[in-house]
Scaffold this motif. Structure first.
Motif, mmCIF file in Angstrom:
data_model
loop_
_atom_site.group_PDB
_atom_site.id
_atom_site.type_symbol
_atom_site.label_atom_id
_atom_site.label_comp_id
_atom_site.label_asym_id
_atom_site.label_seq_id
_atom_site.Cartn_x
_atom_site.Cartn_y
_atom_site.Cartn_z
ATOM 1 N N LEU A 57 -2.390 3.532 7.532
ATOM 2 C CA LEU A 57 -2.670 2.990 8.860
ATOM 3 C C LEU A 57 -1.451 3.138 9.751
ATOM 4 N N ARG A 104 2.188 -1.231 6.524
ATOM 5 C CA ARG A 104 2.036 -1.376 5.083
ATOM 6 C C ARG A 104 1.551 -2.791 4.798
ATOM 7 N N ILE A 105 0.595 -2.909 3.891
ATOM 8 C CA ILE A 105 0.010 -4.206 3.581
ATOM 9 C C ILE A 105 0.430 -4.618 2.180
ATOM 10 N N TRP A 164 -6.569 -3.216 8.452
ATOM 11 C CA TRP A 164 -6.432 -2.388 7.254
ATOM 12 C C TRP A 164 -7.555 -2.682 6.266
ATOM 13 N N ALA A 207 1.488 -7.957 6.616
ATOM 14 C CA ALA A 207 1.787 -6.606 7.091
ATOM 15 C C ALA A 207 3.289 -6.415 7.269
ATOM 16 N N ALA A 214 -3.226 -6.677 12.077
ATOM 17 C CA ALA A 214 -3.017 -5.495 11.233
ATOM 18 C C ALA A 214 -3.612 -5.644 9.838
ATOM 19 N N LEU A 248 -5.701 4.850 2.083
ATOM 20 C CA LEU A 248 -5.706 4.840 3.546
ATOM 21 C C LEU A 248 -4.307 4.554 4.059
ATOM 22 N N ALA A 279 -10.124 0.052 4.983
ATOM 23 C CA ALA A 279 -10.104 0.372 3.555
ATOM 24 C C ALA A 279 -11.490 0.199 2.937
ATOM 25 N N THR A 305 0.844 -1.180 0.000
ATOM 26 C CA THR A 305 0.000 0.000 0.000
ATOM 27 C C THR A 305 0.882 1.235 0.000
ATOM 28 N N TRP A 329 5.952 -3.223 8.968
ATOM 29 C CA TRP A 329 5.929 -2.024 9.798
ATOM 30 C C TRP A 329 7.157 -1.170 9.541
ATOM 31 N N GLU A 368 -0.042 2.203 13.624
ATOM 32 C CA GLU A 368 -0.245 1.410 14.834
ATOM 33 C C GLU A 368 0.462 2.128 15.979
#
Length: 159
Positions: free
Chosen positions: A87, A107-108, A74, A114, A70, A85, A78, A6, A116, A89
């Motif tokens: 996100l 980030r997905i 998300w 996920a 996570a 979007l 979304a 993302t 981080w 944490e």
């Protein structure tokens, strides 16, 4: 691989616009056997063109872990706010311990996993430190619920 993630990254943190959601006991879909977790959710519009949303999910310590959920969090956000979007944490410090509080961009990837990226705190030798410090000085108090002066105090203590 990076293009599958993302667009959320610590390098591109947007300026915050209007707070559109503040839910202290937001129930989110969990990967744990409990089925759902509870966290503090805040969502802002972004002051960007095109407009997007920035969501901060604060761990409350109740049952399921935000970190473990996570990807599901998300996806849920979304669906509600659109794919543009970002996100964050937020893990508050447990009890009265200082230094354990963190803020990370989640980030997905295309496969739903996920990743981080630390937003705060970052070490001074991090190449993104100065930019992230500026962003936190402008917007961090809204996300981590600390007065603006707190960030000045932390900077003074570090250096």
């Amino acid at each position: 691989m990076m293009e599958a993630l993302t667009p959320a990254s610590a390098d591109g943190l947007p300026p915050l616009g209007e707070l559109v959601a503040d839910v202290p006991f937001w129930r989110y879909p969990s990967g744990a056997a409990a089925g759902e977790g509870v966290a503090h959710l805040r969502v802002w519009t972004t002051a960007t063109v095109p407009r997007g949303h920035l969501a901060a999910v604060t761990e409350t310590g109740a049952a399921a872990s935000v970190t473990e959920s996570a990807g599901r969090i998300w996806a849920e956000l979304a669906r509600r706010y659109g794919p543009s979007l970002m996100l964050l944490e937020h893990q508050p410090a447990p009890g009265d311990r200082e230094g354990a509080e963190t803020l990370d961009v989640v980030r997905i990837a295309a496969d739903g996993s996920a990743r981080w990226t630390r937003v705060w705190p970052t070490p001074e030798d991090n190449p993104r430190h100065a930019g992230l410090e500026l962003w936190m000085a402008a917007h961090g108090h809204q996300i981590v619920s600390k007065p603006v002066s707190w960030f000045d105090r932390c900077e003074d203590q570090e250096g």
